[in-house]
Design a protein around this motif. Structure first.
Motif, PDB file in Angstrom:
ATOM      1  N   PHE A  20     -84.049 -59.870  44.332  1.00 28.33           N
ATOM      2  CA  PHE A  20     -85.223 -59.831  45.201  1.00 28.33           C
ATOM      3  C   PHE A  20     -84.836 -59.137  46.504  1.00 28.33           C
ATOM      4  CE2 PHE A  20     -86.163 -63.199  42.279  1.00 28.33           C
ATOM      5  CZ  PHE A  20     -87.541 -63.196  42.138  1.00 28.33           C
ATOM      6  N   ARG A  21     -85.701 -58.247  46.970  1.00 31.22           N
ATOM      7  CA  ARG A  21     -85.469 -57.545  48.232  1.00 31.22           C
ATOM      8  C   ARG A  21     -86.720 -57.619  49.097  1.00 31.22           C
ATOM      9  NH1 ARG A  21     -82.846 -52.976  45.147  1.00 31.22           N
ATOM     10  NH2 ARG A  21     -80.606 -53.087  45.576  1.00 31.22           N
ATOM     11  N   PHE A  22     -86.511 -57.709  50.418  1.00 28.07           N
ATOM     12  CA  PHE A  22     -87.646 -57.574  51.329  1.00 28.07           C
ATOM     13  C   PHE A  22     -87.176 -57.046  52.674  1.00 28.07           C
ATOM     14  CE2 PHE A  22     -86.221 -61.918  52.135  1.00 28.07           C
ATOM     15  CZ  PHE A  22     -86.309 -62.048  53.517  1.00 28.07           C
ATOM     16  N   ASP A  23     -88.093 -56.371  53.367  1.00 19.02           N
ATOM     17  CA  ASP A  23     -87.853 -55.845  54.711  1.00 19.02           C
ATOM     18  C   ASP A  23     -88.854 -56.487  55.661  1.00 19.02           C
ATOM     19  OD1 ASP A  23     -86.092 -54.124  53.444  1.00 19.02           O
ATOM     20  OD2 ASP A  23     -87.567 -52.507  53.311  1.00 19.02           O
ATOM     21  N   ILE A  24     -88.433 -56.730  56.886  1.00 15.74           N
ATOM     22  CA  ILE A  24     -89.365 -57.190  57.919  1.00 15.74           C
ATOM     23  C   ILE A  24     -89.139 -56.380  59.186  1.00 15.74           C
ATOM     24  CG2 ILE A  24     -89.596 -59.546  57.030  1.00 15.74           C
ATOM     25  CD1 ILE A  24     -87.615 -60.444  59.182  1.00 15.74           C
ATOM     26  N   GLN A  25     -90.189 -56.276  59.988  1.00 11.31           N
ATOM     27  CA  GLN A  25     -90.115 -55.526  61.235  1.00 11.31           C
ATOM     28  C   GLN A  25     -89.682 -56.462  62.360  1.00 11.31           C
ATOM     29  OE1 GLN A  25     -93.909 -53.662  61.841  1.00 11.31           O
ATOM     30  NE2 GLN A  25     -93.948 -52.739  59.803  1.00 11.31           N
ATOM     31  N   THR A  26     -88.660 -56.063  63.105  1.00 14.41           N
ATOM     32  CA  THR A  26     -88.155 -56.893  64.199  1.00 14.41           C
ATOM     33  C   THR A  26     -87.940 -56.045  65.441  1.00 14.41           C
ATOM     34  OG1 THR A  26     -85.848 -56.545  63.533  1.00 14.41           O
ATOM     35  CG2 THR A  26     -86.978 -58.466  62.604  1.00 14.41           C
ATOM     36  N   GLY A  84     -94.884 -58.015  58.435  1.00 12.27           N
ATOM     37  CA  GLY A  84     -94.948 -56.573  58.265  1.00 12.27           C
ATOM     38  C   GLY A  84     -94.145 -56.006  57.120  1.00 12.27           C
ATOM     39  N   GLY A  85     -93.752 -56.832  56.157  1.00 12.23           N
ATOM     40  CA  GLY A  85     -92.959 -56.346  55.031  1.00 12.23           C
ATOM     41  C   GLY A  85     -93.553 -56.746  53.699  1.00 12.23           C
ATOM     42  N   ASP A  86     -92.745 -56.652  52.656  1.00  8.77           N
ATOM     43  CA  ASP A  86     -93.167 -57.077  51.326  1.00  8.77           C
ATOM     44  C   ASP A  86     -91.925 -57.365  50.489  1.00  8.77           C
ATOM     45  OD1 ASP A  86     -94.829 -57.834  49.318  1.00  8.77           O
ATOM     46  OD2 ASP A  86     -95.709 -55.865  48.965  1.00  8.77           O
ATOM     47  N   ILE A  87     -92.106 -58.096  49.397  1.00  8.08           N
ATOM     48  CA  ILE A  87     -91.001 -58.462  48.509  1.00  8.08           C
ATOM     49  C   ILE A  87     -91.091 -57.646  47.225  1.00  8.08           C
ATOM     50  CG2 ILE A  87     -89.951 -60.314  47.154  1.00  8.08           C
ATOM     51  CD1 ILE A  87     -90.885 -62.312  49.152  1.00  8.08           C
ATOM     52  N   MET A 125     -85.285 -55.194  59.435  1.00 12.13           N
ATOM     53  CA  MET A 125     -84.142 -55.844  58.824  1.00 12.13           C
ATOM     54  C   MET A 125     -84.336 -55.864  57.312  1.00 12.13           C
ATOM     55  SD  MET A 125     -83.469 -59.069  61.406  1.00 12.13           S
ATOM     56  CE  MET A 125     -81.924 -59.494  60.590  1.00 12.13           C
ATOM     57  N   HIS A 126     -83.244 -55.699  56.585  1.00 12.10           N
ATOM     58  CA  HIS A 126     -83.288 -55.648  55.130  1.00 12.10           C
ATOM     59  C   HIS A 126     -82.559 -56.871  54.558  1.00 12.10           C
ATOM     60  CE1 HIS A 126     -84.553 -51.460  55.599  1.00 12.10           C
ATOM     61  NE2 HIS A 126     -83.562 -51.337  56.465  1.00 12.10           N
ATOM     62  N   PHE A 127     -83.178 -57.519  53.583  1.00 12.23           N
ATOM     63  CA  PHE A 127     -82.592 -58.698  52.957  1.00 12.23           C
ATOM     64  C   PHE A 127     -82.573 -58.517  51.440  1.00 12.23           C
ATOM     65  CE2 PHE A 127     -84.347 -60.059  56.953  1.00 12.23           C
ATOM     66  CZ  PHE A 127     -83.448 -60.984  57.451  1.00 12.23           C
ATOM     67  N   SER A 128     -81.506 -59.003  50.808  1.00 12.16           N
ATOM     68  CA  SER A 128     -81.402 -58.988  49.351  1.00 12.16           C
ATOM     69  C   SER A 128     -80.884 -60.341  48.885  1.00 12.16           C
ATOM     70  CB  SER A 128     -80.439 -57.892  48.873  1.00 12.16           C
ATOM     71  OG  SER A 128     -80.916 -56.609  49.221  1.00 12.16           O
ATOM     72  N   VAL A 129     -81.505 -60.871  47.837  1.00  8.91           N
ATOM     73  CA  VAL A 129     -81.069 -62.137  47.240  1.00  8.91           C
ATOM     74  C   VAL A 129     -80.923 -61.906  45.740  1.00  8.91           C
ATOM     75  CG1 VAL A 129     -81.567 -64.571  46.878  1.00  8.91           C
ATOM     76  CG2 VAL A 129     -82.315 -63.454  48.991  1.00  8.91           C
ATOM     77  N   GLU A 130     -79.706 -62.109  45.230  1.00 11.77           N
ATOM     78  CA  GLU A 130     -79.436 -61.822  43.819  1.00 11.77           C
ATOM     79  C   GLU A 130     -78.854 -63.056  43.138  1.00 11.77           C
ATOM     80  OE1 GLU A 130     -77.345 -58.260  41.173  1.00 11.77           O
ATOM     81  OE2 GLU A 130     -76.820 -58.515  43.286  1.00 11.77           O
ATOM     82  N   ASP A 131     -79.252 -63.277  41.885  1.00 12.20           N
ATOM     83  CA  ASP A 131     -78.685 -64.387  41.126  1.00 12.20           C
ATOM     84  C   ASP A 131     -78.211 -63.896  39.760  1.00 12.20           C
ATOM     85  OD1 ASP A 131     -80.745 -64.441  39.125  1.00 12.20           O
ATOM     86  OD2 ASP A 131     -82.024 -65.589  40.469  1.00 12.20           O
ATOM     87  N   THR A 132     -77.512 -64.767  39.058  1.00 17.57           N
ATOM     88  CA  THR A 132     -77.028 -64.449  37.708  1.00 17.57           C
ATOM     89  C   THR A 132     -77.660 -65.403  36.704  1.00 17.57           C
ATOM     90  OG1 THR A 132     -75.101 -65.871  38.089  1.00 17.57           O
ATOM     91  CG2 THR A 132     -74.834 -63.519  38.517  1.00 17.57           C
ATOM     92  N   GLY A 133     -78.933 -65.716  36.934  1.00 18.77           N
ATOM     93  CA  GLY A 133     -79.650 -66.666  36.093  1.00 18.77           C
ATOM     94  C   GLY A 133     -80.161 -66.047  34.806  1.00 18.77           C
ATOM     95  N   PRO A 134     -81.144 -66.698  34.172  1.00 22.01           N
ATOM     96  CA  PRO A 134     -81.646 -66.240  32.863  1.00 22.01           C
ATOM     97  C   PRO A 134     -82.453 -64.953  32.929  1.00 22.01           C
ATOM     98  CG  PRO A 134     -82.940 -68.098  33.666  1.00 22.01           C
ATOM     99  CD  PRO A 134     -81.772 -67.963  34.592  1.00 22.01           C
TER     100      PRO A 134
END
Length: 248
Positions: free
Chosen positions: A67-73, A52-55, A1-10
């Motif tokens: 930020f992105r990370f993948d995990i094995q499911t 089983g993933g990394d950020i 599974m692929h996850f992405s978290v994005e912000d508009t911070g500093p």
């Protein structure tokens, strides 16, 4: 599974990216906000690696971070074999107990509201502090029986506040102080105990863990829902409803 978290911070400066996942290291924007302890990303990355993933992170000053990370499911065959044990919940305080004073010291307003929401319906007297200095003032004047102490507060942190509160309790029984922390490593646990905290509770916590630790370190006693009349029938009724909904 692929996850992405994005912000508009500093955003994060390029020279800070190499140390972003080191324990107790904060970016300049994090230091200016006076929040956190520099452990959140370390713990998050460890959880992802255990699965089983990394950020990875990309960031640009003034625009934000991604930020992105993948995990094995694995795909589950069926949910039919899963048995969920109902969570333990407190129904009320046991009768015949005095009025207990509880101080919630945390710079996060949402965290204070969460704890107060658990405590107030049971009849506890509650006061709140958003930093260690205010916590020490309230403890000196109000003499709480128990203090929930966040460790990463501004002005005076939870470690120092706990030590000074215990040291100032001359001639009276000192309050029980439970440290609130996002993660406890071996060295940090020793530091918490050396700071005169009686115990610690990891965030996020379960409601039952909150009340279990109160019974462990104080004379407070609760009536648990599972010990009340009709609890077994209530569980059976809830299962019937759940089974009926599942069959729709």
């Amino acid at each position: 599974m692929h996850f992405s978290v994005e912000d508009t911070g500093p955003g994060i400066a390029p020279e800070e990216l190499n140390t972003l996942f080191e324990a107790f290291v904060q970016t300049e924007s994090g230091k200016r906000s006076q929040e956190g302890t520099g452990l959140g990303l370390v713990i998050s990355r460890k959880f992802v690696q255990l699965m089983g993933g990394d950020i990875t992170v990309k960031s640009e000053i003034g625009k934000g971070s991604l930020f992105r990370f993948d995990i094995q499911t694995k795909i589950a065959d069926s949910a039919g074999g899963i048995i969920r044990k109902p969570a333990r919940r407190v129904a009320a305080l046991s009768p015949g107990q005095p009025a207990y004073r509880i101080l919630i010291a945390d710079d996060g307003e949402d965290n204070r509201k969460l704890l107060a929401g658990f405590m107030k319906p049971l009849g506890f007297e509650i006061r709140e502090a958003e930093n260690g200095m205010i916590a020490m003032q309230i403890a000196s004047e109000w003499k709480p029986h128990l203090i929930w102490m966040d460790l990463g507060m501004p002005v005076v942190n939870g470690y120092e506040a706990a030590q000074r509160i215990k040291a100032g309790a001359e001639g009276v029984k000192p309050p029980v102080i439970i440290a609130l922390t996002t993660g406890v490593f071996k060295d940090e646990r020793a530091l918490i105990i050396s700071a005169d905290c009686d115990d610690f509770l990891r965030k996020p916590f379960k409601e039952s863990e909150l009340f279990d630790i109160m019974e462990k370190h104080t004379d407070i006693r609760f009536i648990w829902e599972e010990d009340t009349p009709g609890y077994g029938q209530k569980q059976a009724d809830e299962k019937l409803i759940s089974d009926a909904v599942s069959s729709l």
